[in-house]
Scaffold this active site. Structure first.
Site, mmCIF file in Angstrom:
data_model
loop_
_atom_site.group_PDB
_atom_site.id
_atom_site.type_symbol
_atom_site.label_atom_id
_atom_site.label_comp_id
_atom_site.label_asym_id
_atom_site.label_seq_id
_atom_site.Cartn_x
_atom_site.Cartn_y
_atom_site.Cartn_z
ATOM 1 C CB CYS A 36 -5.669 -0.985 14.353
ATOM 2 S SG CYS A 36 -3.978 -1.519 14.041
ATOM 3 C CG ASP A 74 -2.276 -0.148 7.039
ATOM 4 O OD1 ASP A 74 -3.309 -0.328 7.731
ATOM 5 O OD2 ASP A 74 -1.130 -0.156 7.509
HETATM 6 O O1 LIG Z 1 -3.577 -0.878 10.345
HETATM 7 C C1 LIG Z 1 -2.807 -0.232 11.024
HETATM 8 C C2 LIG Z 1 -1.532 -0.781 11.574
HETATM 9 O O2 LIG Z 1 -1.332 -2.130 11.207
HETATM 10 P P1 LIG Z 1 0.016 -2.851 11.754
HETATM 11 O O3 LIG Z 1 -0.033 -2.768 13.254
HETATM 12 O O4 LIG Z 1 -0.107 -4.262 11.215
HETATM 13 O O5 LIG Z 1 1.171 -2.089 11.160
HETATM 14 C C3 LIG Z 1 -3.047 1.244 11.256
HETATM 15 O O6 LIG Z 1 -4.425 1.502 11.462
HETATM 16 C C4 LIG Z 1 -2.581 1.991 10.003
HETATM 17 O O7 LIG Z 1 -1.274 1.574 9.668
HETATM 18 C C5 LIG Z 1 -2.591 3.497 10.230
HETATM 19 O O8 LIG Z 1 -1.659 3.809 11.232
HETATM 20 P P2 LIG Z 1 -1.029 5.318 11.249
HETATM 21 O O9 LIG Z 1 -2.208 6.260 11.324
HETATM 22 O O10 LIG Z 1 -0.193 5.327 12.505
HETATM 23 O O11 LIG Z 1 -0.253 5.471 9.988
#
Ligand SMILES: O=C(COP(=O)(O)O)[C@H](O)[C@H](O)COP(=O)(O)O
Length: 326
Positions: free
Chosen positions: A133, A202
């Site tokens: 991701c 998340d």
């Molecule tokens: O799973 C996702 C994003 O999912 P989506 O693209 O569906 O929002 C990220 O790994 C976390 O949100 C952490 O991101 P961060 O470290 O930037 O908070």
């Protein structure tokens, strides 16, 4: 007759729409956008009484809360702002709301920087990280390692269906980090070339489970089998306090159109839209059990997953609740 809904600033509705459609995506960015929207709601409120002001703010928070269910950074941002508001008059409430929102946003930025320094200490010069991701918390660890003069390379999983891995690859190339982009199904093969799996989160549950983009749990299982440590970079706004009282984290199911285009659907069903023999499922997140996680890296230090609950209790106590509910 429906009770009249308090006025919510159009920018709040626009922000809610951007979060729901993933124009704004990623847990940290979602939390930041929610705080920003509440600040603008306060700035533009036309409330003539403190009660009306608070009603509008709660309505704005509800609208933001109802966008996406899995990233706890969203309700944690709303709680931080709504719980911290002080004042008796509308001008005092307005100023306090904006102050709280700005404080949350500043803390978010500082936490990500501090988290990055902690995570960078786990990265040796020349290490290869495998990412999944796009996580700004995870990449803050790479950035801090680069700032410390370490050479880092990355194997970036594209992360179907929305290919957030492309955002990660773009960011890493801007930092001149060598990137090998692979399809998700190639992950196990390339784990042999990785020194760490480095992902974001998340939500983090009280038992140390990590809720992150779909595919994280399978990657962690493969990493464990290959002996590659799994590092989860997650600032404390990702801690999910409701899980201390047994609540589970809702996994967002997104639209089938992210998986299958109309044309592809028609190709499979011979064009028969009424074909109820084809189901397309699109869960956006999954749960990685603590036994497949080696470290949760936060701005308060790193924790084995089993002990993250101590930090959660310290920061959130037993209080959770939803201050945007009337
Ligand atoms: O799973 C996702 C994003 O999912 P989506 O693209 O569906 O929002 C990220 O790994 C976390 O949100 C952490 O991101 P961060 O470290 O930037 O908070």
């Amino acid at each position: 007759m429906d009770e009249e809904q308090p006025d919510v600033a159009p920018v709040v509705e626009a922000t809610a729409d951007d979060i729901a459609t993933m124009e704004i995506r990623g847990a940290a960015a979602i939390g930041d956008a929610a705080a920003e929207a509440l600040a603008i709601q306060a700035e533009r409120s036309d409330a003539s009484t403190p009660t009306a002001f608070r009603d509008q703010l709660r309505a704005a928070a509800r609208e933001l809360y109802e966008t996406r269910p899995t990233a706890v950074s969203l309700p944690n941002a709303l709680r931080y702002v709504l719980r911290g508001i002080e004042g008796e008059t509308v001008p005092e409430l307005r100023e306090s709301t904006i102050e709280q929102a700005r404080e949350f946003q500043a803390d978010l930025e500082q936490a990500q920087e501090r988290l990055g320094e902690v995570g960078a200490n786990r990265l040796r010069d020349g290490d290869v990280v495998m990412t999944h991701c796009h996580s700004t918390d995870a990449l803050s660890c790479v950035e801090a390692a680069l700032d410390a003069g370490k050479h880092v390379e990355a194997i970036v999983k594209e992360t179907r269906p929305r290919k957030q891995g492309h955002i990660t690859a773009e960011q890493l190339r801007e930092w001149d980090v060598p990137v090998t982009l692979v399809v998700d199904n190639a992950a196990r093969r390339y784990l042999d070339d990785a020194d760490h799996v480095l992902v974001g989160a998340d939500s983090i549950a009280a038992d140390g489970s990590v809720i992150n983009k779909i595919g994280t749990s399978g990657l962690a299982v493969n990493a464990r089998e290959r002996g590659v440590p799994v590092m989860v970079a997650a600032q404390t706004i990702k801690l999910h306090p409701d899980t201390m009282t047994g609540h589970t984290v809702e996994i967002e199911m997104r639209d089938e159109s992210e998986v299958l285009s109309e044309t592809e659907y028609a190709d499979i069903t011979g064009g028969d839209r009424a074909d109820d023999g084809l189901t397309v499922e699109n869960p956006a997140f999954d749960v990685t059990p603590p036994r497949h996680v080696d470290a949760i890296v936060t701005e308060r230090g790193q924790f084995p997953p089993e002990s993250i609950v101590t930090l959660m209790r310290e920061l959130f106590g037993e209080t959770t609740g939803e201050p945007w509910e009337v």
